[in-house]
Design a protein around this motif. Structure first.
Motif, PDB file in Angstrom:
ATOM      1  N   ARG A 161     -15.909  53.341  38.937  1.00  0.00           N
ATOM      2  CA  ARG A 161     -15.046  52.419  38.176  1.00  0.00           C
ATOM      3  C   ARG A 161     -13.605  52.921  38.176  1.00  0.00           C
ATOM      4  NH1 ARG A 161     -19.582  52.452  35.010  1.00  0.00           N
ATOM      5  NH2 ARG A 161     -18.686  53.897  33.503  1.00  0.00           N
ATOM      6  N   ARG A 162     -13.447  54.222  38.036  1.00  0.00           N
ATOM      7  CA  ARG A 162     -12.111  54.817  38.040  1.00  0.00           C
ATOM      8  C   ARG A 162     -11.415  54.596  39.379  1.00  0.00           C
ATOM      9  NH1 ARG A 162      -8.852  58.352  35.508  1.00  0.00           N
ATOM     10  NH2 ARG A 162      -7.809  59.929  36.769  1.00  0.00           N
ATOM     11  N   GLU A 163     -12.127  54.831  40.474  1.00  0.00           N
ATOM     12  CA  GLU A 163     -11.568  54.625  41.810  1.00  0.00           C
ATOM     13  C   GLU A 163     -11.246  53.157  42.060  1.00  0.00           C
ATOM     14  OE1 GLU A 163     -10.598  56.874  44.170  1.00  0.00           O
ATOM     15  OE2 GLU A 163     -10.940  58.287  42.525  1.00  0.00           O
ATOM     16  N   ASN A 192      -1.384  56.878  33.240  1.00  0.00           N
ATOM     17  CA  ASN A 192      -2.463  57.868  33.246  1.00  0.00           C
ATOM     18  C   ASN A 192      -2.880  58.232  34.674  1.00  0.00           C
ATOM     19  OD1 ASN A 192      -2.637  58.160  30.475  1.00  0.00           O
ATOM     20  ND2 ASN A 192      -4.273  56.643  30.241  1.00  0.00           N
ATOM     21  N   TYR A 193      -2.867  57.239  35.550  1.00  0.00           N
ATOM     22  CA  TYR A 193      -3.265  57.468  36.940  1.00  0.00           C
ATOM     23  C   TYR A 193      -2.147  58.078  37.784  1.00  0.00           C
ATOM     24  CZ  TYR A 193      -7.737  54.962  36.728  1.00  0.00           C
ATOM     25  OH  TYR A 193      -9.023  54.592  36.448  1.00  0.00           O
ATOM     26  N   PHE A 249     -19.000  56.112  36.471  1.00  0.00           N
ATOM     27  CA  PHE A 249     -17.672  56.290  35.877  1.00  0.00           C
ATOM     28  C   PHE A 249     -16.626  56.538  36.959  1.00  0.00           C
ATOM     29  CE2 PHE A 249     -14.372  59.255  34.422  1.00  0.00           C
ATOM     30  CZ  PHE A 249     -13.782  58.480  33.431  1.00  0.00           C
ATOM     31  N   GLN A 250     -16.952  57.422  37.889  1.00  0.00           N
ATOM     32  CA  GLN A 250     -16.010  57.746  38.965  1.00  0.00           C
ATOM     33  C   GLN A 250     -15.752  56.533  39.847  1.00  0.00           C
ATOM     34  OE1 GLN A 250     -14.383  60.569  38.935  1.00  0.00           O
ATOM     35  NE2 GLN A 250     -13.179  59.992  40.718  1.00  0.00           N
ATOM     36  N   THR A 261      -2.534  52.771  31.368  1.00  0.00           N
ATOM     37  CA  THR A 261      -3.501  53.120  32.415  1.00  0.00           C
ATOM     38  C   THR A 261      -2.775  53.518  33.704  1.00  0.00           C
ATOM     39  OG1 THR A 261      -5.166  51.626  31.499  1.00  0.00           O
ATOM     40  CG2 THR A 261      -5.441  52.266  33.807  1.00  0.00           C
ATOM     41  N   LYS A 269     -10.456  50.922  39.771  1.00  0.00           N
ATOM     42  CA  LYS A 269      -9.270  50.583  38.972  1.00  0.00           C
ATOM     43  C   LYS A 269      -8.004  51.090  39.656  1.00  0.00           C
ATOM     44  CE  LYS A 269      -9.931  50.479  34.578  1.00  0.00           C
ATOM     45  NZ  LYS A 269     -10.105  50.769  33.146  1.00  0.00           N
ATOM     46  N   LYS A 270      -8.081  52.299  40.193  1.00  0.00           N
ATOM     47  CA  LYS A 270      -6.920  52.856  40.909  1.00  0.00           C
ATOM     48  C   LYS A 270      -6.587  52.001  42.131  1.00  0.00           C
ATOM     49  CE  LYS A 270      -5.132  57.080  42.996  1.00  0.00           C
ATOM     50  NZ  LYS A 270      -5.385  58.480  43.340  1.00  0.00           N
TER      51      LYS A 270
END
Length: 195
Positions: A7-9, A49-50, A4-5, A46, A11-12
């Motif tokens: 994928r989050r990184e 959110n970031y 999850f982390q 998104t 995307k950022k």
């Protein structure tokens, strides 16, 4: 780092990369959050959110751009290619960047650079300066830089240029001269002569 982390990184980073490319091409004011979202293949929500706001995104893009430039420089410095080829690569990348970068984005970078205790200066002192020292030492050892020049003098020269860049409104004159200034800087030290 879990999935999850990661994928989050990722995307950022995709958002930062998309925003950097758009800001470099079109400037900051001409680029909307919706355009960045489309380019990054994410929703506008998104992005908020970031980053919470466009201003926060701009600051993060700036830091991302500086970090990426430092990594590119480190890559050239530690490459196994001959010293003159390293100089050519540095000049080519500077020239390429100067041709691609939007003036408004460049001015934003230079305005931050002129602020005391700015991110660019801190990154320069922390990362780039030690690599400059290694780079010029390589040049001396390989016979491309005058061995009589002290490292202190070379670094002082770099600092002198750096401080001049921090002058108010200087950034407006620099962009068209980036290629020439880079050539003067490197080939002035190396002593290249035109045939």
């Amino acid at each position: 780092m879990d999935g999850f982390q990661r994928r989050r990184e990722k995307k950022k980073e995709d958002i930062l990369e998309a925003a950097t490319n758009l800001f470099m091409a079109d400037g900051i004011q001409n680029v909307s959050i919706s355009e960045i979202a489309k380019e990054a293949n994410v929703s506008q929500v998104t992005i908020y959110n970031y980053f919470e706001s466009k201003q926060n995104l701009i600051l993060e893009v700036f830091n991302y751009y500086i970090d990426k430039s430092v990594r590119d420089f480190e890559e050239i410095i530690h490459d196994t290619i001959p010293f003159p080829d390293k100089i050519k690569q540095i000049i080519f990348r500077k020239k390429e960047t100067a041709q691609q970068i939007n003036e408004e984005f460049y001015e934003y970078i230079m305005q931050d650079f002129s602020a005391a205790g700015n991110y660019m200066e801190n990154k320069y002192l922390e990362k780039a300066l030690p690599h400059f020292t290694d780079f010029f030492q390589q040049g001396k050892e390989q016979g491309y830089i005058n061995p009589n020049l002290s490292m202190e003098a070379i670094l002082f020269y770099i600092q002198m240029i750096s401080h001049y860049f921090q002058k108010k409104d200087f950034h407006a004159d620099v962009l068209p001269l980036t290629d020439e200034l880079t050539n003067i800087f490197f080939y002035g030290i190396v002593g290249k002569r035109d045939e």
